[in-house]
Design an enzyme around this catalytic site. Structure first.
Site, PDB file in Angstrom:
ATOM      1  N   ASP A 117      -6.282  15.135 -23.940  1.00  0.00           N
ATOM      2  CA  ASP A 117      -6.108  13.731 -23.637  1.00  0.00           C
ATOM      3  C   ASP A 117      -5.448  13.061 -24.723  1.00  0.00           C
ATOM      4  O   ASP A 117      -6.226  12.914 -25.724  1.00  0.00           O
ATOM      5  CB  ASP A 117      -7.533  13.189 -23.335  1.00  0.00           C
ATOM      6  CG  ASP A 117      -7.872  11.724 -23.143  1.00  0.00           C
ATOM      7  OD1 ASP A 117      -6.697  11.041 -23.313  1.00  0.00           O
ATOM      8  OD2 ASP A 117      -8.850  11.269 -22.742  1.00  0.00           O
ATOM      9  N   TYR A 128       0.775  -1.284  -0.128  1.00  0.00           N
ATOM     10  CA  TYR A 128      -0.076  -0.082   0.039  1.00  0.00           C
ATOM     11  C   TYR A 128       0.838   1.369   0.049  1.00  0.00           C
ATOM     12  O   TYR A 128       1.920   1.162   0.701  1.00  0.00           O
ATOM     13  CB  TYR A 128      -0.768   0.025   1.213  1.00  0.00           C
ATOM     14  CG  TYR A 128      -2.198  -0.026   0.890  1.00  0.00           C
ATOM     15  CD1 TYR A 128      -2.937   0.870   0.078  1.00  0.00           C
ATOM     16  CD2 TYR A 128      -2.898  -1.288   1.213  1.00  0.00           C
ATOM     17  CE1 TYR A 128      -4.194   0.732  -0.344  1.00  0.00           C
ATOM     18  CE2 TYR A 128      -4.307  -1.345   0.820  1.00  0.00           C
ATOM     19  CZ  TYR A 128      -5.079  -0.256   0.078  1.00  0.00           C
ATOM     20  OH  TYR A 128      -6.392  -0.499  -0.212  1.00  0.00           O
ATOM     21  N   GLU A 186      -0.408   4.772  -0.330  1.00  0.00           N
ATOM     22  CA  GLU A 186      -1.158   6.088  -0.434  1.00  0.00           C
ATOM     23  C   GLU A 186      -0.266   7.343  -0.197  1.00  0.00           C
ATOM     24  O   GLU A 186       0.273   7.143   0.901  1.00  0.00           O
ATOM     25  CB  GLU A 186      -2.557   5.882   0.383  1.00  0.00           C
ATOM     26  CG  GLU A 186      -3.426   5.078   0.199  1.00  0.00           C
ATOM     27  CD  GLU A 186      -4.579   4.710   0.940  1.00  0.00           C
ATOM     28  OE1 GLU A 186      -4.612   5.076   2.204  1.00  0.00           O
ATOM     29  OE2 GLU A 186      -5.542   4.198   0.559  1.00  0.00           O
ATOM     30  N   LYS A 221      -1.685   2.049 -25.088  1.00  0.00           N
ATOM     31  CA  LYS A 221      -1.754   2.160 -26.481  1.00  0.00           C
ATOM     32  C   LYS A 221      -0.676   2.352 -27.434  1.00  0.00           C
ATOM     33  O   LYS A 221       0.156   1.438 -27.335  1.00  0.00           O
ATOM     34  CB  LYS A 221      -3.298   3.033 -26.749  1.00  0.00           C
ATOM     35  CG  LYS A 221      -4.376   2.979 -25.766  1.00  0.00           C
ATOM     36  CD  LYS A 221      -5.533   3.922 -26.063  1.00  0.00           C
ATOM     37  CE  LYS A 221      -6.562   3.216 -25.016  1.00  0.00           C
ATOM     38  NZ  LYS A 221      -7.763   4.310 -25.055  1.00  0.00           N
ATOM     39  N   THR A 259      -3.270   7.395 -21.550  1.00  0.00           N
ATOM     40  CA  THR A 259      -3.139   5.851 -20.866  1.00  0.00           C
ATOM     41  C   THR A 259      -1.589   5.625 -21.435  1.00  0.00           C
ATOM     42  O   THR A 259      -0.977   6.429 -22.036  1.00  0.00           O
ATOM     43  CB  THR A 259      -4.052   5.005 -22.050  1.00  0.00           C
ATOM     44  OG1 THR A 259      -3.581   5.049 -23.287  1.00  0.00           O
ATOM     45  CG2 THR A 259      -5.547   5.306 -21.903  1.00  0.00           C
ATOM     46  N   ARG A 288      -1.128  -1.421 -19.133  1.00  0.00           N
ATOM     47  CA  ARG A 288      -2.675  -0.964 -19.045  1.00  0.00           C
ATOM     48  C   ARG A 288      -2.789  -0.138 -17.652  1.00  0.00           C
ATOM     49  O   ARG A 288      -2.878  -0.482 -16.583  1.00  0.00           O
ATOM     50  CB  ARG A 288      -3.618  -2.159 -18.946  1.00  0.00           C
ATOM     51  CG  ARG A 288      -5.041  -1.822 -18.706  1.00  0.00           C
ATOM     52  CD  ARG A 288      -5.906  -3.048 -18.959  1.00  0.00           C
ATOM     53  NE  ARG A 288      -5.493  -3.553 -20.360  1.00  0.00           N
ATOM     54  CZ  ARG A 288      -5.807  -2.788 -21.655  1.00  0.00           C
ATOM     55  NH1 ARG A 288      -6.867  -1.953 -21.755  1.00  0.00           N
ATOM     56  NH2 ARG A 288      -5.446  -3.498 -22.841  1.00  0.00           N
TER      57      ARG A 288
END
Ligand SMILES: *Cc1c(COP(=O)(O)O)cnc(C)c1O
Length: 493
Positions: free
Chosen positions: A254, A77, A79, A286, A283, A292
């Site tokens: 974007d 974790y 955060e 692509k 992203t 991903r």
């Protein structure tokens, strides 16, 4: 004998290929408890080997990217941000995340990078909230003479919430190639903003900057958004920024689809979004060919808000995927990747030209990037019928709405064809020429079956010929060539 032993016995100790061995270790260990999952992974390889992938949003990432994801980093974790975590024991995750962010900044020439978003939609949600909290909350705070959001009364919060809800977003219409997260009515973005959209010109299919400017001056949005999932041309980001500056809007881009073309320096100068936008989302899977996942780049103005990504819009980051992003950014910084990016575009142009020569209708007459759009109404088909007929012949691509499409977003009238994946396989102009002919062969020999917009029949001889041609092409350019499919299938069935 277990698969690993069998492999080692076959090749001998000094011929071991780390990719093959890595995959074998991975599958053999998975198969101990979950043989069906190991088997599905191998079946997916078989499926990808059999079909030519022209899906514009997909690619094949490197084994190093994949291996960076498949390990113990997933247990952590983390955060917060590097050096400022809400969990203990993050020295190594800090090193990985800082490195990934630094590599992203260098690769794209950005002031700031947040590498935590899990996907492109996440990146956009984070960017929207960072813009709202940077550009809108502060005036609201000033209005109440407060310096701290947490001190607002409930009534003041209500008012602030109303202020936030009335902000305007102006982005590319879904039917003109914009993305669902750009204000499409079924996405949360449409509930967060008063959404307005610009379309491509009905005559040319191109963006009309003067029309966008007129619309922007009238609407005065908080955010002017550029970027697409299905637009085959370059965007003049310098011009778009000028428009944003006239109304004091935040210019957001974007680049989910074309990040690889930016990283590979095919989109430079006026066409490089990072040089012109306040905030850029993407992203990483692509054209960029990484894991991903998502990414936000920005000027320092938004850094503070973006640093609060968790808990602003996200939960714990995925350290294993961030490690894979670092590997991918490294790969994208090489001269080989620049050649790859240039080849993607050349392949798209050759494939579009071949399709056109073989009688297909290409929107805007061609492409400047990794994708192009085909109008299949000239064959009397819907996009849905064309997509399925091609899939039957082992060509995977997706149907796509065209601007002002009479067939709606489900059946559509178009196909979107992209070359990022086949370029990764090493295909060049000769293969693109051939591929255009195969696609046209299938479409010319497919007819609708009755009135149903989904049913169709393809002439069996044409289908047999197309399948044989695809098989021959793919046999020269196998997906993940190191992997022995027969051996894997036998070992993990
Ligand atoms: C693919 C895409 C996204 C969404 O990416 P996910 O990782 O699927 O969430 C966002 N914006 C654009 C323009 C895209 O093409």
């Amino acid at each position: 004998m277990k698969p690993i032993e069998e492999y080692l016995a076959n090749v001998g100790p000094d011929k071991v290929d780390p990719v093959i061995l890595g995959y074998l270790c991975n599958l053999q260990e998975i198969a101990v408890h979950s043989p069906e999952i190991a088997s599905s992974i191998v079946k997916e390889l078989a499926s990808q080997r059999k079909r030519i992938k022209l899906i514009a949003s997909e690619n094949y990432c490197s084994p190093s990217v994949q291996f960076a994801m498949g390990n113990l980093l997933t247990d952590k974790y983390a955060e917060g941000m590097p050096g400022h975590r809400f969990y203990a024991g993050n020295e190594n995750v800090d090193a990985i995340e800082s490195r990934a962010a630094e590599l992203a900044c260098t690769l794209f020439g950005a002031e700031y990078a947040n590498v935590q978003p899990h996907c492109g939609a996440d990146a956009n949600l984070l960017a929207y909230w960072a813009i709202l909290s940077t550009r809108v909350e502060n005036p609201a705070l000033k209005k109440y003479g407060q310096t701290n959001l947490y001190k607002l009364t409930d009534e003041q919060w209500q008012e602030l919430r109303a202020d936030l809800g009335r902000q305007k977003l102006l982005g590319l219409d879904y039917y003109s190639g914009g993305h669902l997260t750009h204000g499409y009515r079924y996405n949360i973005s449409a509930r967060m903003f008063d959404v307005y959209s610009y379309s491509v010109s009905e005559e040319t299919g191109l963006l009309d900057y003067n029309a966008i400017e007129r619309q922007a001056l009238e609407i005065k949005p908080l955010i002017l958004l550029a970027g697409y999932s299905a637009y085959p041309r370059k965007i003049d980001f310098r011009r778009m920024r000028e428009i944003a500056d006239k109304i004091g809007a935040v210019f957001m881009v974007d680049m989910a689809h074309f990040a690889g073309l930016v990283a590979g320096k095919v989109f430079a100068g006026d066409y490089d979004p990072v040089q012109h936008a306040h905030i850029v989302t993407s992203t990483t899977h692509k054209t960029l060919r990484g894991p991903r996942a998502g990414l936000v780049l920005s000027t320092n103005e938004f850094a503070e808000a973006l640093d609060k990504g968790c808990p602003l819009t996200m939960g714990g980051p995925l350290p294993h995927v961030i490690a894979a992003k670092a590997v991918a950014f490294r790969e994208a910084s090489t001269p080989e990747f620049q050649r790859y990016a240039a080849d993607i575009v050349e392949n798209a142009q050759v494939l579009a030209a071949s399709c056109a020569r073989n009688g297909m209708h290409i929107l805007t007459g061609g492409t400047d990037n990794h994708l192009f759009l085909v109008n299949v109404r000239s064959f009397g088909l819907t996009g849905r019928q064309a997509e399925s007929a091609l899939y039957d012949c082992n060509i995977t691509l997706n149907r796509n709405s065209l601007p002002f499409d009479p067939n709606g977003p489900w059946y559509t009238s178009g196909l979107r064809i992209g070359t990022a994946a086949v370029t990764t396989l090493g295909m060049k102009s000769t293969e693109m020429e051939e591929l255009g002919a195969i696609i046209a062969l299938v479409l010319k020999n497919t007819k609708p079956a009755g009135d149903n917009k989904a049913k169709y029949i393809t002439d069996p001889a044409a289908k047999t010929q197309a399948i044989a041609q695809v098989e021959k092409l793919l046999s020269q350019f196998p997906v993940y060539p190191a992997l022995d499919l027969d051996f894997l299938t036998k070992s993990f069935h």
